[in-house]
Design a protein around this motif. Sequence first.
Motif, short mmCIF file in Angstrom:
data_model
loop_
_atom_site.label_atom_id
_atom_site.label_comp_id
_atom_site.label_asym_id
_atom_site.label_seq_id
_atom_site.Cartn_x
_atom_site.Cartn_y
_atom_site.Cartn_z
N GLY A 114 29.70 3.37 21.40
CA GLY A 114 30.73 3.48 20.37
C GLY A 114 30.43 2.61 19.16
N LEU A 115 29.95 1.42 19.42
CA LEU A 115 29.61 0.51 18.33
C LEU A 115 28.44 1.06 17.51
N GLN A 116 27.45 1.65 18.17
CA GLN A 116 26.30 2.22 17.47
C GLN A 116 26.75 3.32 16.52
N ALA A 117 27.73 4.10 16.93
CA ALA A 117 28.24 5.17 16.07
C ALA A 117 28.86 4.62 14.79
N ASP A 118 29.33 3.36 14.85
CA ASP A 118 29.93 2.72 13.69
C ASP A 118 28.98 1.78 12.96
N LEU B 256 25.25 -4.10 20.15
CA LEU B 256 25.85 -5.06 21.06
C LEU B 256 24.72 -5.77 21.78
N GLU B 257 24.71 -7.10 21.69
CA GLU B 257 23.68 -7.90 22.33
C GLU B 257 24.34 -8.85 23.32
N VAL B 258 23.72 -9.03 24.49
CA VAL B 258 24.27 -9.92 25.50
C VAL B 258 23.27 -11.01 25.85
N GLY B 259 23.82 -12.17 26.18
CA GLY B 259 23.01 -13.30 26.63
C GLY B 259 23.79 -14.07 27.68
N VAL C 272 26.44 -7.10 16.26
CA VAL C 272 25.58 -7.27 15.10
C VAL C 272 25.74 -6.07 14.18
N ALA C 273 26.04 -6.35 12.92
CA ALA C 273 26.25 -5.28 11.94
C ALA C 273 24.93 -4.79 11.38
N GLY C 274 24.80 -3.48 11.31
CA GLY C 274 23.67 -2.87 10.63
C GLY C 274 24.02 -2.67 9.17
N PRO C 275 23.10 -2.15 8.38
CA PRO C 275 23.33 -2.00 6.94
C PRO C 275 24.47 -1.03 6.59
N GLU D 162 33.13 -1.90 8.57
CA GLU D 162 33.86 -3.14 8.83
C GLU D 162 35.26 -2.89 9.41
N ASP D 163 35.90 -1.83 8.98
CA ASP D 163 37.26 -1.52 9.45
C ASP D 163 37.29 -0.90 10.84
N CYS D 164 36.13 -0.63 11.42
CA CYS D 164 36.07 0.07 12.70
C CYS D 164 36.15 -0.87 13.91
N LEU D 165 35.94 -2.16 13.71
CA LEU D 165 35.99 -3.09 14.83
C LEU D 165 37.43 -3.42 15.19
N ILE D 166 37.73 -3.38 16.48
CA ILE D 166 39.06 -3.81 16.92
C ILE D 166 39.08 -5.34 16.94
N PRO D 167 40.26 -5.95 16.90
CA PRO D 167 40.32 -7.41 16.92
C PRO D 167 39.67 -8.00 18.18
N LYS D 168 39.04 -9.16 17.99
CA LYS D 168 38.37 -9.81 19.12
C LYS D 168 39.33 -10.11 20.26
N ASP D 169 40.58 -10.47 19.94
CA ASP D 169 41.52 -10.80 21.00
C ASP D 169 41.91 -9.58 21.84
#
Length: 79
Positions: A14-18, A22-25, A36-39, A43-50
């Motif tokens: 879903g994130l790739q479509a926007d 997504l990177e994990v460590g 991580v944002a691509g070019p 910006e309005d597509c991300l839901i709040p972190k909480d």
Amino acid sequence: MESVASALQPYSSGLQADGYSLEVGFDGDSLHVEIVAGPEACEDCLIPKDMFTPMIASTLNSKGLAFEQITLVYPNDRT
């Protein structure tokens, strides 16, 4: 940890479509998830972190993957 990446694949897709990736460590029992944002990222597509952090935790818990702490980093956290 491949199983974490597999469990989070629906979010990653879903994130790739926007325009994001997504990177994990890992650090012991802590999980670090970075968006991580691509070019062309929406910006309005991300839901709040909480909202997103509990979704990630719930998804991982349902797969038997529990972490003491999950840190979610959004692109604007780096500015």
